[in-house]
Write a protein that holds these residues in place. Structure first.
Motif, PDB file in Angstrom:
ATOM      1  N   ALA A  13      33.343  57.193  -4.972  1.00  9.54           N
ATOM      2  CA  ALA A  13      33.274  58.453  -4.248  1.00  9.54           C
ATOM      3  C   ALA A  13      32.362  59.441  -4.979  1.00  9.54           C
ATOM      4  O   ALA A  13      31.512  60.094  -4.372  1.00  9.54           O
ATOM      5  CB  ALA A  13      34.675  59.040  -4.089  1.00  9.54           C
ATOM      6  N   ILE A  14      32.532  59.526  -6.273  1.00  9.59           N
ATOM      7  CA  ILE A  14      31.728  60.451  -7.060  1.00  9.59           C
ATOM      8  C   ILE A  14      30.257  60.034  -7.043  1.00  9.59           C
ATOM      9  O   ILE A  14      29.359  60.854  -6.834  1.00  9.59           O
ATOM     10  CB  ILE A  14      32.248  60.509  -8.513  1.00  9.59           C
ATOM     11  N   LEU A 106      36.383  51.154   1.993  1.00 10.92           N
ATOM     12  CA  LEU A 106      35.479  50.702   3.051  1.00 10.92           C
ATOM     13  C   LEU A 106      34.944  51.880   3.847  1.00 10.92           C
ATOM     14  O   LEU A 106      33.775  51.900   4.239  1.00 10.92           O
ATOM     15  CB  LEU A 106      36.202  49.716   3.967  1.00 10.92           C
ATOM     16  N   MET A 107      35.800  52.865   4.073  1.00  7.37           N
ATOM     17  CA  MET A 107      35.349  54.040   4.819  1.00  7.37           C
ATOM     18  C   MET A 107      34.302  54.819   4.025  1.00  7.37           C
ATOM     19  O   MET A 107      33.308  55.287   4.574  1.00  7.37           O
ATOM     20  CB  MET A 107      36.538  54.949   5.151  1.00  7.37           C
ATOM     21  N   LEU A 108      34.537  54.941   2.741  1.00  8.90           N
ATOM     22  CA  LEU A 108      33.539  55.560   1.872  1.00  8.90           C
ATOM     23  C   LEU A 108      32.213  54.811   1.997  1.00  8.90           C
ATOM     24  O   LEU A 108      31.154  55.410   2.180  1.00  8.90           O
ATOM     25  CB  LEU A 108      33.983  55.480   0.420  1.00  8.90           C
ATOM     26  N   ILE A 113      26.640  54.143   3.221  1.00 11.41           N
ATOM     27  CA  ILE A 113      25.620  53.236   3.722  1.00 11.41           C
ATOM     28  C   ILE A 113      24.753  53.969   4.736  1.00 11.41           C
ATOM     29  O   ILE A 113      23.527  53.925   4.686  1.00 11.41           O
ATOM     30  CB  ILE A 113      26.245  51.993   4.389  1.00 11.41           C
ATOM     31  N   GLY A 114      25.415  54.674   5.642  1.00 11.53           N
ATOM     32  CA  GLY A 114      24.660  55.420   6.632  1.00 11.53           C
ATOM     33  C   GLY A 114      23.695  56.389   5.978  1.00 11.53           C
ATOM     34  O   GLY A 114      22.510  56.420   6.294  1.00 11.53           O
ATOM     35  N   ASN A 115      24.210  57.142   5.035  1.00 17.29           N
ATOM     36  CA  ASN A 115      23.376  58.188   4.448  1.00 17.29           C
ATOM     37  C   ASN A 115      22.274  57.663   3.541  1.00 17.29           C
ATOM     38  O   ASN A 115      21.244  58.319   3.376  1.00 17.29           O
ATOM     39  CB  ASN A 115      24.251  59.161   3.656  1.00 17.29           C
ATOM     40  N   THR A 116      22.473  56.513   2.928  1.00 21.57           N
ATOM     41  CA  THR A 116      21.457  56.078   1.966  1.00 21.57           C
ATOM     42  C   THR A 116      20.670  54.854   2.402  1.00 21.57           C
ATOM     43  O   THR A 116      19.541  54.683   1.976  1.00 21.57           O
ATOM     44  CB  THR A 116      22.081  55.770   0.576  1.00 21.57           C
TER      45      THR A 116
ATOM     46  N   GLY B 158      33.017  58.987  10.096  1.00 16.55           N
ATOM     47  CA  GLY B 158      34.059  58.744   9.107  1.00 16.55           C
ATOM     48  C   GLY B 158      35.288  59.595   9.395  1.00 16.55           C
ATOM     49  O   GLY B 158      36.416  59.096   9.390  1.00 16.55           O
ATOM     50  N   LEU B 159      35.050  60.845   9.680  1.00 18.63           N
ATOM     51  CA  LEU B 159      36.152  61.742  10.002  1.00 18.63           C
ATOM     52  C   LEU B 159      36.830  61.321  11.303  1.00 18.63           C
ATOM     53  O   LEU B 159      38.058  61.342  11.411  1.00 18.63           O
ATOM     54  CB  LEU B 159      35.639  63.175  10.096  1.00 18.63           C
ATOM     55  N   GLN B 160      36.029  60.924  12.288  1.00 21.95           N
ATOM     56  CA  GLN B 160      36.561  60.324  13.515  1.00 21.95           C
ATOM     57  C   GLN B 160      37.616  59.281  13.197  1.00 21.95           C
ATOM     58  O   GLN B 160      38.678  59.238  13.798  1.00 21.95           O
ATOM     59  CB  GLN B 160      35.444  59.566  14.271  1.00 21.95           C
TER      60      GLN B 160
END
Lengths: 192, 192
Positions: A13-14, A106-108, A113-116, B158-160
């Motif tokens: 997360a960090i 997995l949610m993290l 993944i989307g952002n990077t 993710g929040l979804q």
DNA sequence: AATTTCATGTAACCAGTTACATGATTCA
DNA sequence: TGAATCATGTAACTGGTTACATGAAATT
């Protein structure tokens, strides 16, 4: 066997946070305390040691901001090695144990993944995710079928909860997948 | 401040299991390894120390079964103090932090309440559960509304996931509640 | 002037993980 | 005879918890 540097969910997360923008320990704490990332502990006893570990492993580098002033702050940013380690975690295959024990991780991974790594990688991830979750649903249904008929209803309801939960996960992923695939003919992926 | 004897989720799981039938460490491990309770670790390094702790706290008592043979086993059963401690945990109010951080523990409590305290207590629990979960859903919706419009879709998705997840929890609980309430009037009717 | 926020940390403790260890019994 | 299962444990390690501690800066 070498130890994986980003062992815990908190570390991931960090690392992911810092990947999006350089952060101080205090920044990280604030994010955990005030956003939906609040599923992670914002306590200093968790954050600061975790940052030290990541720095020691060379995944992030700290530089002292506002050095001369009386209130300096350590701002960390990703190193090349850190970016590599993050990507390695993100593209790791989705395993059965992950859906059972580390759904939060997995949610993290999904968000990062989307952002990077962009849309394509996210879709691949979601497909794997759906596959594993659905396999687990089948397994749970098996358990449900094997309950002896005189079982009190509570255990059954508890298992129901698990089943609903995982079905919902699969459904969410399929929806997200559809949304990403259709909304993307124009494609604006992320960069390196 | 006195420390709560059944601190961890694992301890609660073991205590609840033993409440239903006396168990050896090995029995506990088998249950965790082969049933939907498999969300808990079946590793001996977790189970046996946990049993020792519970015994030391006087919540369970071990008697040696098959004493004379070369393969004895420690069978544990609940003490009066243990039953009291279990009930105390089970009837504890459902707090916001529980739904955020200890959903698995709440599910355990649900099943054990049913099995040891009966229908009425279970319904009370479910009502509290619904209340807290729905409150948290509102909170999450607030977060969703406060996303700046240019947020990349992944964080939103993710929040979804979190939202769907908690809505599903509330829905499950309401259904379970209905099932338990109507099933009790006719006294026999299982729900569809 | 007092309170809140910024900012960083440490220390004692607790519990779970992995891996190792031992030895009996049952079954193929 | 050798593998799987029964049955119980320990040791080193990891990482998170709570609680404590410090002190400057901004706000009220």
């Amino acid at each position: 066997m070498k130890k994986e540097p980003t062992g815990s969910t908190l570390s991931l997360a960090i690392l992911g946070l810092i990947a999006q923008a350089p952060c101080s320990g205090y920044d990280v704490r604030k994010v955990f305390a005030t956003t939906p990332m609040g599923h992670f502990s914002a306590s200093p006893g968790a954050i600061y040691p975790a940052l030290k570990r990541l720095e020691k492993d060379g995944l992030i580098g700290g530089t002292v901001d506002r050095a001369q002033t009386l209130r300096p702050r350590q701002v960390y940013s990703l190193t090349a090695k850190g970016r590599k380690a993050l990507c390695d975690v993100l593209v790791r295959p989705v395993r059965r144990e992950d859906v059972i024990w580390h759904m939060d991780q997995l949610m993290l991974r999904f968000v990062f993944i989307g952002n990077t790594l962009g849309r394509k990688a996210t879709c691949d991830f979601l497909k794997e995710f759906v596959r594993e979750v659905e396999a687990y649903v089948v397994e749970l249904q098996g358990h449900m079928g094997r309950f002896p008929p005189d079982t009190p209803p509570y255990a059954r309801l508890g298992l129901q909860h698990g089943l609903h939960s995982y079905r919902m996960n699969a459904q969410w992923a399929r929806r997200a997948l559809r949304g990403l695939q259709e909304g993307s003919e124009g494609d604006k992926g992320a960069e390196a």
